[in-house]
Design an enzyme around this catalytic site. Structure first.
Site, mmCIF file in Angstrom:
data_model
loop_
_atom_site.group_PDB
_atom_site.id
_atom_site.type_symbol
_atom_site.label_atom_id
_atom_site.label_comp_id
_atom_site.label_asym_id
_atom_site.label_seq_id
_atom_site.Cartn_x
_atom_site.Cartn_y
_atom_site.Cartn_z
ATOM 1 N N ASP A 195 0.856 -1.192 0.000
ATOM 2 C CA ASP A 195 0.000 0.000 0.000
ATOM 3 C C ASP A 195 0.889 1.238 0.000
ATOM 4 O O ASP A 195 1.964 1.236 0.608
ATOM 5 C CB ASP A 195 -0.897 0.023 1.233
ATOM 6 N N ASP A 214 -7.107 -1.620 -4.552
ATOM 7 C CA ASP A 214 -8.206 -1.228 -3.661
ATOM 8 C C ASP A 214 -9.113 -0.204 -4.334
ATOM 9 O O ASP A 214 -10.346 -0.263 -4.216
ATOM 10 C CB ASP A 214 -7.654 -0.641 -2.359
#
EC number: 3.4.23.36
Length: 249
Positions: A195, A214
């Site tokens: 991330d 995401d």
């Protein structure tokens, strides 16, 4: 009819491939050009080999040339606090470098929009936005791998029923599948998901760190909700028209 079906599957596959490619490329950028050191959790430095043309430059000068997206103040902080040799020896900003020398930068973020949007490297062993990251690793990895595969199988099943006029639903399913596959690849390769996108309002409010996969999933779910609302409105309109026709008859 067969050509229409092939068009549907072809467009779905193209969206998935592009989505996965974009996700993996962005994670490659994060892995290569962002650095974070969290003692006790993980260390992810940027490893640089000093080129011939940079011989004799100072650490601060070289970092400024290499990391053009960072401000002079950020470069100065990296040179003072977060630069070391491959043996772990801390380097000073004024230290002159040699060609072929390997140095490591232990912390580097990139500000995209001041106070609102940053790139910061982190590792997420959980689900989207860090959900379930604190669960036991022996349970976590097989669980998320199984969920990802199940999600893709369900999406493929739903895809069979998509009609030609439901293009938004087709995009929704493809984006969700692309996001699921992007994070699935990370979990298979590393056991965690990379991330790096941070959305925030100053330093007070901060959205959990996420990645392109995401984002694809969230956009896909939003498209699916819109398509469901459109279907409900169409059915309501059709029911109203049928009542009108009956009343006129």
């Amino acid at each position: 009819m067969k050509s229409q079906s092939m068009w549907k599957y072809g467009l779905f596959a193209m969206i998935v491939v592009i989505g996965v490619a974009l996700d993996q490329w962005s994670k490659w950028y994060a892995e290569s050009w962002l650095a974070t050191e969290r003692p006790g959790f993980f260390s992810h430095p940027i490893v640089l080999e000093v080129p011939q043309e940079a011989e004799g430059t100072t650490v601060e000068e070289y970092l400024g040339q290499t990391f053009e997206a960072n401000s002079p103040e950020e470069v100065k902080a990296m040179a003072q606090l977060y630069t070391r040799t491959e043996d772990g020896v801390h380097l000073r900003p004024e230290t002159e470098l040699e060609a072929g020398q390997i140095i490591e930068v232990t912390n580097r973020d990139v500000t995209v929009i001041e106070g609102y949007w940053d790139f910061q490297y982190t590792r997420n062993p959980g689900a989207a936005f860090g959900l379930f990251a604190d669960k036991d690793s022996e349970f976590r990895k097989p669980f998320f791998l199984g969920v990802s595969l199940l999600a893709v199988l369900i999406i493929l099943g739903l895809l069979r029923g998509v009609q030609n006029d439901q293009k938004l639903l087709l995009w929704a399913l493809a984006l969700i599948a692309g996001g699921a596959l992007g994070n699935f690849i990370d979990r298979v390769r590393y056991g965690y998901v990379t991330d790096f996108i941070v959305w925030k309002y100053t330093d007070v409010y901060r959205w959990p760190t996420f990645n392109v996969a995401d984002a694809l999933i969230c956009v896909g779910v939003a498209f699916m909700v819109i398509e469901m609302i459109r279907d409900m409105l169409r059915e309501r309109n059709q029911a109203g028209e049928a009542i009108e026709i009956e009343a006129q008859a």
